[in-house]
Scaffold this active site. Structure first.
Site, PDB file in Angstrom:
ATOM      1  N   ASN A  18       0.891  -1.153   0.000  1.00 35.61           N
ATOM      2  CA  ASN A  18       0.000   0.000   0.000  1.00 35.61           C
ATOM      3  C   ASN A  18       0.934   1.208   0.000  1.00 35.61           C
ATOM      4  O   ASN A  18       1.605   1.469   1.006  1.00 35.61           O
ATOM      5  CB  ASN A  18      -0.861  -0.041   1.250  1.00 35.61           C
ATOM      6  CG  ASN A  18      -2.073   0.859   1.245  1.00 35.61           C
ATOM      7  OD1 ASN A  18      -2.703   1.003   2.282  1.00 35.61           O
ATOM      8  ND2 ASN A  18      -2.435   1.467   0.129  1.00 35.61           N
ATOM      9  N   CYS A  88      -5.469   5.872   7.968  1.00 37.97           N
ATOM     10  CA  CYS A  88      -4.887   4.856   7.079  1.00 37.97           C
ATOM     11  C   CYS A  88      -3.930   4.033   7.916  1.00 37.97           C
ATOM     12  O   CYS A  88      -2.914   4.545   8.388  1.00 37.97           O
ATOM     13  CB  CYS A  88      -4.175   5.515   5.900  1.00 37.97           C
ATOM     14  SG  CYS A  88      -3.373   4.315   4.813  1.00 37.97           S
ATOM     15  N   ASN A  90      -1.954   1.321   7.169  1.00 32.66           N
ATOM     16  CA  ASN A  90      -0.627   1.141   6.582  1.00 32.66           C
ATOM     17  C   ASN A  90       0.110   2.479   6.535  1.00 32.66           C
ATOM     18  O   ASN A  90       1.320   2.554   6.764  1.00 32.66           O
ATOM     19  CB  ASN A  90      -0.740   0.561   5.174  1.00 32.66           C
ATOM     20  CG  ASN A  90      -1.175  -0.885   5.173  1.00 32.66           C
ATOM     21  OD1 ASN A  90      -0.704  -1.690   5.957  1.00 32.66           O
ATOM     22  ND2 ASN A  90      -2.100  -1.223   4.286  1.00 32.66           N
ATOM     23  N   ASN A 164     -12.560   5.028  10.148  1.00 29.66           N
ATOM     24  CA  ASN A 164     -13.069   5.209   8.797  1.00 29.66           C
ATOM     25  C   ASN A 164     -13.998   4.033   8.494  1.00 29.66           C
ATOM     26  O   ASN A 164     -13.967   3.005   9.170  1.00 29.66           O
ATOM     27  CB  ASN A 164     -11.936   5.357   7.768  1.00 29.66           C
ATOM     28  CG  ASN A 164     -10.994   4.172   7.757  1.00 29.66           C
ATOM     29  OD1 ASN A 164     -11.099   3.258   8.572  1.00 29.66           O
ATOM     30  ND2 ASN A 164     -10.053   4.168   6.843  1.00 29.66           N
ATOM     31  N   HIS A 166     -16.093   0.815   6.839  1.00 25.39           N
ATOM     32  CA  HIS A 166     -15.812  -0.418   6.109  1.00 25.39           C
ATOM     33  C   HIS A 166     -17.071  -1.256   5.962  1.00 25.39           C
ATOM     34  O   HIS A 166     -17.924  -1.285   6.855  1.00 25.39           O
ATOM     35  CB  HIS A 166     -14.746  -1.247   6.832  1.00 25.39           C
ATOM     36  CG  HIS A 166     -13.425  -0.560   6.912  1.00 25.39           C
ATOM     37  ND1 HIS A 166     -12.462  -0.694   5.944  1.00 25.39           N
ATOM     38  CD2 HIS A 166     -12.921   0.302   7.827  1.00 25.39           C
ATOM     39  CE1 HIS A 166     -11.414   0.055   6.265  1.00 25.39           C
ATOM     40  NE2 HIS A 166     -11.673   0.670   7.407  1.00 25.39           N
ATOM     41  N   ASN A 197     -14.959   1.860   2.318  1.00 22.44           N
ATOM     42  CA  ASN A 197     -13.991   0.860   1.862  1.00 22.44           C
ATOM     43  C   ASN A 197     -14.677  -0.503   1.927  1.00 22.44           C
ATOM     44  O   ASN A 197     -15.304  -0.831   2.941  1.00 22.44           O
ATOM     45  CB  ASN A 197     -12.763   0.857   2.771  1.00 22.44           C
ATOM     46  CG  ASN A 197     -12.137   2.230   2.896  1.00 22.44           C
ATOM     47  OD1 ASN A 197     -11.637   2.785   1.941  1.00 22.44           O
ATOM     48  ND2 ASN A 197     -12.175   2.787   4.104  1.00 22.44           N
ATOM     49  N   GLU A 215     -10.693   0.626  -1.937  1.00 23.03           N
ATOM     50  CA  GLU A 215     -10.639   1.773  -1.035  1.00 23.03           C
ATOM     51  C   GLU A 215     -11.284   2.976  -1.705  1.00 23.03           C
ATOM     52  O   GLU A 215     -10.981   3.290  -2.862  1.00 23.03           O
ATOM     53  CB  GLU A 215      -9.191   2.096  -0.663  1.00 23.03           C
ATOM     54  CG  GLU A 215      -8.531   1.044   0.219  1.00 23.03           C
ATOM     55  CD  GLU A 215      -7.255   1.563   0.850  1.00 23.03           C
ATOM     56  OE1 GLU A 215      -7.323   2.580   1.573  1.00 23.03           O
ATOM     57  OE2 GLU A 215      -6.189   0.966   0.603  1.00 23.03           O
ATOM     58  N   ARG A 216     -12.156   3.639  -0.965  1.00 25.98           N
ATOM     59  CA  ARG A 216     -12.819   4.827  -1.516  1.00 25.98           C
ATOM     60  C   ARG A 216     -11.764   5.851  -1.935  1.00 25.98           C
ATOM     61  O   ARG A 216     -10.813   6.127  -1.212  1.00 25.98           O
ATOM     62  CB  ARG A 216     -13.778   5.438  -0.490  1.00 25.98           C
ATOM     63  CG  ARG A 216     -13.100   5.845   0.779  1.00 25.98           C
ATOM     64  CD  ARG A 216     -14.027   6.540   1.751  1.00 25.98           C
ATOM     65  NE  ARG A 216     -13.267   6.868   2.964  1.00 25.98           N
ATOM     66  CZ  ARG A 216     -13.733   7.616   3.938  1.00 25.98           C
ATOM     67  NH1 ARG A 216     -14.950   8.117   3.881  1.00 25.98           N
ATOM     68  NH2 ARG A 216     -12.995   7.874   5.000  1.00 25.98           N
ATOM     69  N   CYS A 224      -4.810  -2.704   2.875  1.00 23.16           N
ATOM     70  CA  CYS A 224      -5.518  -1.667   3.623  1.00 23.16           C
ATOM     71  C   CYS A 224      -5.456  -2.067   5.094  1.00 23.16           C
ATOM     72  O   CYS A 224      -6.029  -3.090   5.491  1.00 23.16           O
ATOM     73  CB  CYS A 224      -6.960  -1.535   3.154  1.00 23.16           C
ATOM     74  SG  CYS A 224      -7.943  -0.365   4.120  1.00 23.16           S
ATOM     75  N   GLY A 225      -4.748  -1.276   5.905  1.00 21.47           N
ATOM     76  CA  GLY A 225      -4.545  -1.640   7.305  1.00 21.47           C
ATOM     77  C   GLY A 225      -5.814  -1.561   8.132  1.00 21.47           C
ATOM     78  O   GLY A 225      -6.143  -2.481   8.886  1.00 21.47           O
ATOM     79  N   THR A 226      -6.564  -0.446   8.008  1.00 23.27           N
ATOM     80  CA  THR A 226      -7.816  -0.370   8.751  1.00 23.27           C
ATOM     81  C   THR A 226      -8.790  -1.427   8.255  1.00 23.27           C
ATOM     82  O   THR A 226      -9.577  -1.976   9.033  1.00 23.27           O
ATOM     83  CB  THR A 226      -8.455   1.027   8.627  1.00 23.27           C
ATOM     84  OG1 THR A 226      -8.654   1.345   7.249  1.00 23.27           O
ATOM     85  CG2 THR A 226      -7.581   2.087   9.286  1.00 23.27           C
ATOM     86  N   GLY A 227      -8.735  -1.726   6.950  1.00 26.21           N
ATOM     87  CA  GLY A 227      -9.585  -2.781   6.406  1.00 26.21           C
ATOM     88  C   GLY A 227      -9.254  -4.135   6.989  1.00 26.21           C
ATOM     89  O   GLY A 227     -10.152  -4.938   7.287  1.00 26.21           O
TER      90      GLY A 227
END
Length: 295
Positions: A18, A88, A90, A164, A166, A197, A215-216, A224-227
């Protein structure tokens, strides 16, 4: 000072592929409009990246001032299309790696301010950073059910917020996600007024999954880390698992760009461990930047 009238240094970094353009702007002097972000992140006409990380002191940016006493540095993250994003996962690892490389912080626990609040990064010179990602928010308690449409197939999904938004969808094969060149259709639209996302997930083994993500504002990315955190929580709840005292939950999440280890403790705090690398640095051509910054 106009950002078009001064040299603009940059770096390039990635976390599980990423990738990000990093722009040091410690005193908040640069004006980087959305069009300039998009130009920088363009893989043919710019540097190329899934997003931009502007490194700025928390006290120098309006969104960071409330956290300035706790975290000196604010991660001003923009998606590849120039849109502002809350967080984010990552990116915050790469951001902290830059701070250490630049001599702005020391090894240890590094606080980073973001639009989603404070994130603390456990940072060493050689090991993979670990980020304290906060708690997941599951609308409706266990996560409101939404639907995601790919082609003519409508699947149920799980709504998870990691600072954020998901939408997590379990599939039989990652190819079921389709090409991900366009945002998957998510309903109801009211669940995600600012976009979302979308993660598609398959099982690989006990406490082990793999995912693809749209990712939007960036399209399909390699990671995607938060994902990955949202996927871990959604998978654990699907599995009927919650952390207990002395026995945190730990899942491995495979992404096209690598693997992340996601842990949820009994208090709901989630940590993410994975690589972060700085791969290049340079200075943007002044004429090019002058044109990009005013587009």
């Amino acid at each position: 000072m106009s950002s078009a009238s001064r040299p603009v240094p940059f770096l390039k970094g990635h976390g599980t592929e990423n990738d990000f353009v990093i722009v040091p702007d410690h005193e908040g002097l640069l004006d980087i409009p959305p069009a300039a972000v998009a130009r920088l992140c363009d893989r043919r006409a710019g540097i190329g990246g899934d997003g931009l990380l502007r490194v700025v002191r928390s006290a120098a940016i309006e969104e960071g001032r409330a956290l300035a006493d706790t975290a000196e540095w604010f991660m001003d993250y923009r998606n590849a299309d120039g849109g502002v994003a809350e967080m984010c996962g990552n990116g915050v690892r790469v951001f902290a790696r830059y701070l250490l490389r630049a001599g702005l912080v020391k090894e240890g626990l590094v606080p980073v301010a973001t639009r989603a609040g404070l994130r603390r990064v456990h940072l060493t010179a050689d090991g993979d950073p670990t980020v304290e990602m906060g708690r997941a928010r599951l609308p409706g308690g266990s996560g409101e059910t939404i639907t995601v449409t790919v082609g003519d197939r409508v699947r149920p999904g799980r709504q998870v917020d990691m600072g954020n938004p998901h939408a997590v969808v379990f599939v039989d094969d990652l190819e079921d996600a389709g090409p991900l060149t366009e945002p998957p259709a998510v309903a109801p639209a009211s669940a995600y007024p600012n976009g979302v996302n979308v993660e598609f997930v398959v099982d690989r083994g006990p406490a082990h999954v793999a995912m693809r993500v749209h990712e939007r504002g960036s399209g399909e990315t390699r990671s995607c880390g938060t994902g990955a955190c949202a996927v871990m929580v959604a998978t654990a709840r699907r599995d009927g698992r919650t952390p207990a005292p002395g026995t945190p939950l730990r899942y491995t999440v495979d992404l096209p760009g690598g693997s992340l280890v996601i842990t949820e403790d009994v208090d709901g705090e989630i940590t993410m461990t994975g690589p972060a690398e700085i791969v290049a640095e340079g200075v943007l051509d002044a004429d090019w930047w002058g044109r990009a910054a005013v587009r």
